[in-house]
Design a protein around this motif. Structure first.
Motif, PDB file in Angstrom:
ATOM      1  N   GLN A  43    -134.107   6.976 118.557  1.00  0.00           N
ATOM      2  CA  GLN A  43    -133.008   7.052 117.605  1.00  0.00           C
ATOM      3  C   GLN A  43    -131.692   6.775 118.326  1.00  0.00           C
ATOM      4  O   GLN A  43    -131.463   7.272 119.429  1.00  0.00           O
ATOM      5  CB  GLN A  43    -132.973   8.427 116.942  1.00  0.00           C
ATOM      6  N   TYR A  44    -130.839   5.993 117.671  1.00  0.00           N
ATOM      7  CA  TYR A  44    -129.548   5.626 118.244  1.00  0.00           C
ATOM      8  C   TYR A  44    -128.435   6.176 117.358  1.00  0.00           C
ATOM      9  O   TYR A  44    -128.594   6.297 116.145  1.00  0.00           O
ATOM     10  CB  TYR A  44    -129.425   4.108 118.368  1.00  0.00           C
ATOM     11  N   SER A  45    -127.322   6.499 117.983  1.00  0.00           N
ATOM     12  CA  SER A  45    -126.214   7.123 117.264  1.00  0.00           C
ATOM     13  C   SER A  45    -124.955   6.262 117.353  1.00  0.00           C
ATOM     14  O   SER A  45    -124.706   5.612 118.374  1.00  0.00           O
ATOM     15  CB  SER A  45    -125.934   8.519 117.835  1.00  0.00           C
ATOM     16  N   ALA A  46    -124.204   6.269 116.264  1.00  0.00           N
ATOM     17  CA  ALA A  46    -122.919   5.578 116.238  1.00  0.00           C
ATOM     18  C   ALA A  46    -121.947   6.386 115.382  1.00  0.00           C
ATOM     19  O   ALA A  46    -122.361   7.036 114.420  1.00  0.00           O
ATOM     20  CB  ALA A  46    -123.073   4.166 115.690  1.00  0.00           C
ATOM     21  N   VAL A 124    -123.835   8.383 112.372  1.00  0.00           N
ATOM     22  CA  VAL A 124    -125.053   7.777 111.837  1.00  0.00           C
ATOM     23  C   VAL A 124    -126.122   7.735 112.912  1.00  0.00           C
ATOM     24  O   VAL A 124    -125.848   7.391 114.070  1.00  0.00           O
ATOM     25  CB  VAL A 124    -124.785   6.341 111.335  1.00  0.00           C
ATOM     26  N   LYS A 125    -127.349   8.090 112.528  1.00  0.00           N
ATOM     27  CA  LYS A 125    -128.513   7.969 113.408  1.00  0.00           C
ATOM     28  C   LYS A 125    -129.505   7.017 112.761  1.00  0.00           C
ATOM     29  O   LYS A 125    -129.865   7.180 111.593  1.00  0.00           O
ATOM     30  CB  LYS A 125    -129.176   9.333 113.652  1.00  0.00           C
ATOM     31  N   ALA A 126    -129.953   6.026 113.533  1.00  0.00           N
ATOM     32  CA  ALA A 126    -130.915   5.052 113.033  1.00  0.00           C
ATOM     33  C   ALA A 126    -131.812   4.608 114.184  1.00  0.00           C
ATOM     34  O   ALA A 126    -131.526   4.879 115.350  1.00  0.00           O
ATOM     35  CB  ALA A 126    -130.199   3.857 112.406  1.00  0.00           C
ATOM     36  N   ILE A 160    -109.343   4.948 112.304  1.00  0.00           N
ATOM     37  CA  ILE A 160    -108.667   4.891 113.602  1.00  0.00           C
ATOM     38  C   ILE A 160    -109.594   4.470 114.740  1.00  0.00           C
ATOM     39  O   ILE A 160    -109.146   4.140 115.838  1.00  0.00           O
ATOM     40  CB  ILE A 160    -108.013   6.249 113.944  1.00  0.00           C
ATOM     41  N   SER A 161    -110.900   4.493 114.493  1.00  0.00           N
ATOM     42  CA  SER A 161    -111.850   4.116 115.541  1.00  0.00           C
ATOM     43  C   SER A 161    -113.125   3.605 114.898  1.00  0.00           C
ATOM     44  O   SER A 161    -113.788   4.338 114.170  1.00  0.00           O
ATOM     45  CB  SER A 161    -112.156   5.309 116.451  1.00  0.00           C
ATOM     46  N   LYS A 162    -113.467   2.343 115.177  1.00  0.00           N
ATOM     47  CA  LYS A 162    -114.682   1.758 114.614  1.00  0.00           C
ATOM     48  C   LYS A 162    -115.884   2.046 115.514  1.00  0.00           C
ATOM     49  O   LYS A 162    -115.743   2.195 116.729  1.00  0.00           O
ATOM     50  CB  LYS A 162    -114.515   0.251 114.433  1.00  0.00           C
ATOM     51  N   ALA A 163    -117.051   2.102 114.904  1.00  0.00           N
ATOM     52  CA  ALA A 163    -118.279   2.369 115.648  1.00  0.00           C
ATOM     53  C   ALA A 163    -118.717   1.123 116.405  1.00  0.00           C
ATOM     54  O   ALA A 163    -118.574  -0.007 115.917  1.00  0.00           O
ATOM     55  CB  ALA A 163    -119.382   2.810 114.692  1.00  0.00           C
ATOM     56  N   LYS A 164    -119.246   1.348 117.603  1.00  0.00           N
ATOM     57  CA  LYS A 164    -119.789   0.268 118.416  1.00  0.00           C
ATOM     58  C   LYS A 164    -121.241   0.605 118.762  1.00  0.00           C
ATOM     59  O   LYS A 164    -121.577   1.769 118.967  1.00  0.00           O
ATOM     60  CB  LYS A 164    -118.973   0.097 119.699  1.00  0.00           C
ATOM     61  N   PRO A 165    -122.099  -0.407 118.846  1.00  0.00           N
ATOM     62  CA  PRO A 165    -123.514  -0.141 119.178  1.00  0.00           C
ATOM     63  C   PRO A 165    -123.656   0.493 120.557  1.00  0.00           C
ATOM     64  O   PRO A 165    -123.089  -0.002 121.532  1.00  0.00           O
ATOM     65  CB  PRO A 165    -124.154  -1.535 119.153  1.00  0.00           C
ATOM     66  N   ASP A 166    -124.386   1.594 120.617  1.00  0.00           N
ATOM     67  CA  ASP A 166    -124.701   2.266 121.875  1.00  0.00           C
ATOM     68  C   ASP A 166    -126.200   2.129 122.099  1.00  0.00           C
ATOM     69  O   ASP A 166    -126.999   2.706 121.373  1.00  0.00           O
ATOM     70  CB  ASP A 166    -124.296   3.741 121.813  1.00  0.00           C
ATOM     71  N   LEU A 167    -126.569   1.350 123.128  1.00  0.00           N
ATOM     72  CA  LEU A 167    -127.976   1.035 123.349  1.00  0.00           C
ATOM     73  C   LEU A 167    -128.747   2.135 124.066  1.00  0.00           C
ATOM     74  O   LEU A 167    -129.926   1.972 124.373  1.00  0.00           O
ATOM     75  CB  LEU A 167    -128.090  -0.275 124.143  1.00  0.00           C
ATOM     76  N   THR A 168    -128.072   3.249 124.338  1.00  0.00           N
ATOM     77  CA  THR A 168    -128.759   4.394 124.945  1.00  0.00           C
ATOM     78  C   THR A 168    -129.230   5.337 123.833  1.00  0.00           C
ATOM     79  O   THR A 168    -128.403   5.890 123.106  1.00  0.00           O
ATOM     80  CB  THR A 168    -127.828   5.167 125.892  1.00  0.00           C
ATOM     81  N   PRO A 169    -130.536   5.520 123.663  1.00  0.00           N
ATOM     82  CA  PRO A 169    -131.023   6.370 122.570  1.00  0.00           C
ATOM     83  C   PRO A 169    -130.636   7.836 122.774  1.00  0.00           C
ATOM     84  O   PRO A 169    -130.590   8.318 123.901  1.00  0.00           O
ATOM     85  CB  PRO A 169    -132.546   6.190 122.616  1.00  0.00           C
TER      86      PRO A 169
END
Length: 246
Positions: A43-46, A124-126, A160-169
């Motif tokens: 699961q990844y979080s943003a 968000v978790k996906a 004020i801050s957009k989400a960026k992909p974090d490839l660390t689960p």
């Protein structure tokens, strides 16, 4: 009859069943490894952050009241974001042109904020890092656009801050899971060892008969291993042959 075990007996039980305890520990650790790396879905979080802040009045008292109102509005916004009025639109946008349709997007979204802060986060978790970031940003943009219409012209939400992909689960936590498997395996092995020992009703020594049961000992018959019997028989036959030759 109450049965007690001293420290020496405890270590004796552990030594006696050491192989079984080791097998249990290895098996549970291996099972935790397999479940963590081959069965559980990473699961990844943003997260994206929003600010609730309307145009401030020059009057200090009015300004303070406006800030407090904005802080209190966050609780309403937190409930509103995960409602179908927002989530249905988000789900439609996310699935547009996507062959892999997502459902129950609202279950992937959670809202958090610090006490008395005008900033709150959409988390968000996906199972995909890019999908998580896309859902977080789409949710923030959809809410920012729809909030003034839903809340009767109240336009006080800024991204004020957009989400960026974090490839660390963020899950599963592989090291923790394997450690848990190791500890559970060790405890399971020790538990089974003591259960087997405490439920074993066979007589192990003479003192049990004389001290615990109050019986009189008439003698002890030692157990001779089969290989020792064969060895003694061979030695006896060899000795007999040598005697005859002499």
């Amino acid at each position: 009859m109450e049965q007690t075990i001293n420290i020496e007996q405890i270590f004796g039980i552990l030594r006696k069943h050491s192989k079984m305890i080791a097998i249990s520990t290895i098996a549970c650790t291996l099972l935790a490894f397999i479940v963590t790396f081959f069965i559980m879905t990473p699961q990844y979080s943003a997260s994206t952050e929003l600010l609730v802040n309307r145009k401030q009045s020059s009057d200090a008292n009015v300004q303070y009241n406006q800030v407090q109102t904005d802080v209190q509005m966050i609780n309403t916004y937190k409930d509103l974001i995960v409602k179908p009025v927002i989530m249905d639109t988000v789900e439609t946008k996310i699935n547009k042109g996507n062959s892999h349709k997502l459902t129950d997007v609202d279950e992937m979204v959670s809202i958090s904020n610090n006490q008395n802060s005008q900033v709150f986060s959409i988390n968000v978790k996906a199972d995909n890092a890019y999908t998580a970031a896309d859902i977080a940003n789409t949710t923030a943009e959809t809410f920012q656009k729809k909030a003034p219409k839903i809340m009767s012209g109240t336009d006080n939400v800024s991204i004020i801050s957009k989400a960026k992909p974090d490839l660390t689960p963020v899950s599963p936590k592989s090291k923790l899971n394997i450690l848990i498997g190791l500890v559970l395996g060790l405890l399971l092995g020790i538990g089974i060892a003591f259960i087997r020992e405490l439920t074993d009703k066979t007589v192990k020594d003479e003192s049990f008969l004389t001290d615990e049961l109050g019986l009189t000992s008439l003698g002890v018959i030692n157990n001779i291993a089969e290989k020792d019997i064969i060895k003694k028989a061979i030695m006896s036959v060899s000795s007999s042959r040598l005697t005859r030759r002499g």
